[in-house]
Each structure stands twice: as structure tokens, then as C-alpha cells.
Write a protein that holds these residues in place. Structure first.
Motif, short mmCIF file in Angstrom:
data_model
loop_
_atom_site.label_atom_id
_atom_site.label_comp_id
_atom_site.label_asym_id
_atom_site.label_seq_id
_atom_site.Cartn_x
_atom_site.Cartn_y
_atom_site.Cartn_z
N ALA A 70 -7.48 0.55 -6.22
CA ALA A 70 -7.09 -0.83 -5.88
C ALA A 70 -6.71 -1.54 -7.16
O ALA A 70 -7.40 -1.39 -8.17
N CYS A 121 0.84 -1.20 0.00
CA CYS A 121 0.00 0.00 0.00
C CYS A 121 0.87 1.24 0.00
O CYS A 121 2.04 1.21 0.40
N ILE A 162 -5.88 -8.91 -4.53
CA ILE A 162 -5.50 -7.50 -4.43
C ILE A 162 -3.97 -7.45 -4.42
O ILE A 162 -3.33 -8.15 -3.63
N VAL A 205 -12.80 -3.54 0.31
CA VAL A 205 -12.78 -3.66 -1.16
C VAL A 205 -14.01 -4.39 -1.69
O VAL A 205 -14.65 -3.91 -2.62
N ILE A 238 -2.83 -1.17 -3.13
CA ILE A 238 -3.89 -0.22 -2.78
C ILE A 238 -3.29 1.16 -2.53
O ILE A 238 -2.24 1.27 -1.89
N MET A 267 -9.76 5.12 0.45
CA MET A 267 -9.15 4.27 -0.57
C MET A 267 -9.28 4.97 -1.91
O MET A 267 -10.38 5.29 -2.34
#
Lengths: 214, 139
Positions: free
Chosen positions: A76, A30, A85, A52, A88, A73
Motif C-alpha cells: 500500500a 489498484c 492511500i 489497511v 494498492i 494485499m
């Protein structure tokens, strides 16, 4: 707006090998930006399930090695084949700075047009808005009860205090369309009705008013 | 059947598609999709057969999209012809599909209907596929 807590750890070294090792260990890479400096961190993939894989939008309270941030967020990324995932993006939010975010549309009520045989079409699932974090709504509620066949609610019709809608005002959010059955029934009904019914049919059309929005 | 209206060159090299899909691997229109897990050439006939299977099961309800287009010409030499004397004549068109490419999308039907329609469509394709749903889908 609802919020979710996510705990992460700072990345030691920014390298491709480290990324591979972290992903093998079930973590998601992230980045947090929008603040004084960018923060690169990783967090357990399971923590993102409620963020998500949901239609709702949340603010995120990030706890990265003891330091806390409030963010949303922003993006993604998913693996092309496995759909896991892989990355992010978070955008740090400040109380005095406007945030641009996509908010889900919630449709309430039963449209008159649907009862008359029309079909409800929702063109937009989310609308893009700009607002201060304190004014961010959970969703944009639209009451579709007054919608008749052929009516629609556009972005320009939406109103909410402290919120600016960024999509084109002409974009249709939700509408009631004519179905094939209604089209087929209409000529038959018109033939059966007496000629005097024509002005009577025109009257409801004249009364047609703009739908009620929230 | 799908095929280009015109093309700049009549014949194309075979080429080997390498890697995985870097575009066309996310749902763009509908809530449901059919994703390829292998690389292949999907011919225009296979695409048409899959489309027919998909729309028939959906009974013309909802909407479907084809996310790939057969734009690569494939040539073939006539039967009982010796090798050489140049490349054969264009015979049909294919879409180059990499692992991860979404081939079909659907919207406006229930999850069960979409799943079964995609299963029937997948049977007409030369690759293993998987059924995918939009991450924020609510039944």
C-alpha cells in the motif's frame, strides 16, 4: 483467515490524467497481479478502511466488473503529506501455490518475568511466513507464560503446521528484559541474603527450560 | 548537538529544496511520529531542543528516533563587514526538511504520552507539523 469483499471497476485508459481524476473522485488506484494477466482497476477509498487501518491480515475477494478474484494485499502506498492511500497492489492467490505474507504476532498469557519486575519487549509485530492459502493463519499465537527475566522467544522457536517461517531463526520476537529497578534491587537483596542462599539461587537457574511455543 | 564528524567540502550552496518528500515519509521504527508539513532548514540547535523536550516528557521511558540529520553547513559573514571578499565562515549545520518528512519517531509509550511529547517537541521546530500513528496501531 478472515476475508473482505472489495468491488472495483476496470480502468478505461491507463493515463496520468485518468489517475488524477479518479483520485479526485475519492477512488484508489489498484493493480492485481500473479494471475494470467495484470488487472488495473480502481475502487472506492472507503472500502479499504478495514483492510489497511487494522493490525489483522485478510484475504480479499475482489469483484471487478463482475469477474471475481481471490487475493491478498501485497503493498500500500500513502501520500507523503496527507497520508491518504494512493495505490494498492494485490497478489492473486491460487489454492495450490504457496503465498508469502506477513502475519501479526499475538502474545497471550502473563509472563513470570513480568510478574517478577521485568519488562515485556515485543521486537516483531509481524512475522513473514510462506504457506498454502488454506493453511494461512489469522495470527501467530505465542504463549509467554513461562518466560522469565532474560528469556525470549525467537523465530526459530515458532512452529505451526503447514507454515514455513521466513525470517532469520535468530530474530527475537518477544522477550522479557531486566528493568532498572530490578537491577538496583538485586545487589541489595544479595547482600541481605546469607551466604547459604547462593546455591539455592543457582538451582532455579539450572531448572530454566526453553519456553513453550505454539 | 548533531553534526557530521567530517565533511568533503567546508561550504555548500544554498539551494532551494523543491517538491515533497520522496523518502523518509513513512514510519520506519516507532508507532508514533512527527511529520513536517512545510519545507525548511532545521538547525542542529532546534533539533536538540526538540529532542530534549521529547525525551523529558517521555521520562526516559520508551525509545525515540531522530529521522533527520543536520549535514548542510551554513556560513555567515562576521558583523560589520562589507559585502564581497568571499563567502563567510561555516557557522552551524542544518537539516533540509521537505513537506512530508518525518523528523521524530517514538515507541514504547502510550498514545497520550507520545502525543503530548510530540506537541512539546514541535514547539521547538520552525515548521508546522502533524502527529502521525502507524496505520495498524492498536492501543
Amino acid at each position: 483467515m478472515k476475508s473482505i469483499n472489495i468491488t472495483g471497476t476496470l480502468r478505461k485508459e491507463i493515463s496520468k490524467q485518468e489517475v488524477k481524476n479518479l483520485r479526485k473522485a475519492g477512488k484508489v488506484i489498484c493493480v492485481l497481479y500473479g494471475g494470467e494477466q495484470n488487472v488495473h482497476f480502481s475502487a472506492e477509498a472507503l472500502q479499504f478502511r478495514n483492510l489497511v487501518y487494522t493490525p489483522h491480515v485478510h484475504t480479499v475477494h475482489l469483484d471487478i466488473d463482475g469477474k471475481t478474484y481471490t487475493a491478498i494485499m501485497q503493498d500500500a502506498q500513502f501520500h507523503p503529506i496527507h497520508d491518504n492511500i494512493i495505490h494498492i497492489d494485490f497478489l492473486e492467490i491460487k489454492p495450490d501455490k504457496n503465498v508469502t505474507i506477513q502475519i501479526p504476532v499475538k502474545v497471550t498469557g502473563a509472563a513470570e518475568g513480568v510478574k517478577a519486575g521485568g519488562r515485556l519487549i515485543q521486537k516483531m509485530r509481524k512475522v513473514q511466513i510462506s504457506a498454502l492459502p488454506a493453511h494461512l493463519p489469522d495470527n501467530i499465537e505465542i504463549d509467554i507464560t513461562p518466560l522469565k527475566i532474560g528469556d525470549s522467544v525467537r523465530v526459530g522457536d515458532l512452529k505451526k503446521e503447514g507454515v514455513t517461517f521466513l525470517d532469520s531463526p535468530n530474530n527475537i520476537v518477544v522477550g522479557v528484559r531486566v528493568t532498572r529497578q530490578v537491577v538496583e534491587e538485586t545487589p541489595a537483596a544479595a547482600a541481605a541474603a546469607p551466604a547459604a542462599a547462593a546455591p539455592a539461587a543457582a538451582a532455579p537457574a539450572a531448572e530454566k527450560k526453553a519456553p513453550e511455543k505454539k | 548537538m548533531l553534526q557530521p564528524k567530517k565533511s568533503k567540502f567546508r561550504k555548500a550552496h544554498k539551494m532551494k529544496p523543491k517538491g515533497i518528500a520522496s523518502r523518509g515519509h513513512q514510519l520506519a521504527f516507532g508507532s508514533f511520529g512527527l511529520k513536517s508539513l512545510e519545507r525548511c532548514w532545521v538547525t542542529q540547535r532546534q533539533l536538540e531542543a526538540a529532542r530534549v523536550a521529547l525525551t523529558r516528557f517521555m521520562k526516559r521511558e520508551g525509545q525515540s528516533w531522530i529521522r533527520v540529520f543536520p549535514d548542510k553547513p551554513i556560513t555567515k559573514k562576521p558583523l560589520e563587514v562589507r559585502m564581497g571578499k568571499g563567502k563567510g565562515a561555516p557557522e552551524y549545520w542544518v537539516a533540509v526538511v521537505k513537506p512530508g518528512t518525518i523528523m521524530f519517531e517514538a515507541e514504547g509509550v502510550t498514545l497520550e504520552v507520545a502525543k503530548e511529547a510530540m506537541r512539546l517537541a514541535a514547539q521547538k521546530l520552525p515548521v508546522t507539523t502533524k502527529f502521525i500513528i502507524r496505520p495498524d496501531y492498536v492501543a
